[in-house]
Design an enzyme around this catalytic site. Structure first.
Site, PDB file in Angstrom:
ATOM      1  N   SER A 129      18.207  22.599 -40.128  1.00 47.86           N
ATOM      2  CA  SER A 129      17.018  21.749 -40.297  1.00 47.86           C
ATOM      3  C   SER A 129      16.435  21.946 -41.698  1.00 47.86           C
ATOM      4  CB  SER A 129      16.015  22.047 -39.178  1.00 47.86           C
ATOM      5  OG  SER A 129      15.044  21.032 -39.080  1.00 47.86           O
ATOM      6  N   HIS A 164      19.123  16.357 -37.611  1.00 47.70           N
ATOM      7  CA  HIS A 164      18.692  15.736 -36.339  1.00 47.70           C
ATOM      8  C   HIS A 164      18.869  14.209 -36.369  1.00 47.70           C
ATOM      9  CE1 HIS A 164      16.971  19.701 -35.965  1.00 47.70           C
ATOM     10  NE2 HIS A 164      16.061  19.459 -36.879  1.00 47.70           N
TER      11      HIS A 164
END
Length: 240
Positions: A129, A164
């Site tokens: 991330s 994501h």
């Protein structure tokens, strides 16, 4: 002439904080330069959250490695000791959280420069991330609340990164718009469950822990839209 180490980065779409099988972390460690690597977790993007740190140690202490953590919100090292510590690591693993805050804190402490130096000396840099976003020239982020583009990063990986990609509502469309308009350069969109290894700035391996997950390359097509290419990924399986 002296041997020049390869410059390696791994973008992780998962890892110990979300996955129970350990496949992506085992694959990442397989690219370390040492058989029993020193692995430093850097949880800056989460504000050095204690639970996140403990989660890392729980996952990595049983592995064949030497895990440690670098805290900057309760910093213990002086400048010389910090440099010595980071350059001694075989793997630097950066956790998720707020990308913009991570970059600001690193720059305040000079960690951005030290990680660039470690990279030049062959340390494997990786993360999930925000910890994937930080290595590129720009990224797609929710650092400011709503999803948006961040034309900032360490620039060790050419282009941009979007984590994501398909698991969070709005990510795919928002990232594609940023690339189409030139707000972000062409880059790499990771679905959760994937991993991407870059050597000297070039993609050299893509893997997935689930057959459905893919790594995508997204670039502007010159007509106010993008071309999205799903790349072949090797399926990771548990050793028997």
């Amino acid at each position: 002439m002296p041997f020049a180490p390869a410059h390696r980065l791994v973008l992780i779409g998962g890892g110990f904080s979300t996955d129970t099988d350990g496949l992506l972390d085992d694959w990442t460690l397989s690219h370390a330069r040492a058989s029993r690597p020193k692995v430093c977790f850097v949880p800056t993007a989460s504000g050095d959250a204690p639970a996140y740190v403990e989660q890392f140690f729980t996952a990595f202490r049983p592995r064949n490695c030497e895990p440690s953590v670098l805290s900057l919100f309760r910093r213990e090292f002086d400048d010389d000791a910090l440099r010595t510590f980071l350059l001694s690591q075989d793997v630097v693993y950066v956790g998720g959280g707020n990308t913009a805050n991570l970059l600001a804190v690193w720059r305040a402490h000079g960690v951005d420069r030290l990680l660039g130096e470690a990279y030049e000396h062959g340390t494997l840099l990786c993360g999930i991330s925000a910890g994937a976003n930080c290595w590129a020239e720009g990224s797609h982020t929710d650092s400011f609340g709503p999803l948006t583009f961040l034309p900032d990063g360490l620039g060790l990986l050419p282009g941009s990164v979007c984590p994501h990609y398909t698991s969070e509502s709005g990510r795919r469309a928002s990232y594609q718009e940023a690339v189409a308009t030139g707000s972000l350069s062409a880059g790499w969109a990771l679905e959760d469950g994937t991993g991407a290894l870059f050597t000297d700035g070039l993609l050299t391996e893509a893997v997935t822990r689930t057959p459905e997950a893919h790594l995508h390359h997204v670039r502007a097509d010159g007509n106010s839209s993008v071309t999205e290419q799903a790349l072949p990924c090797r399926l990771l399986v548990k050793a028997q």
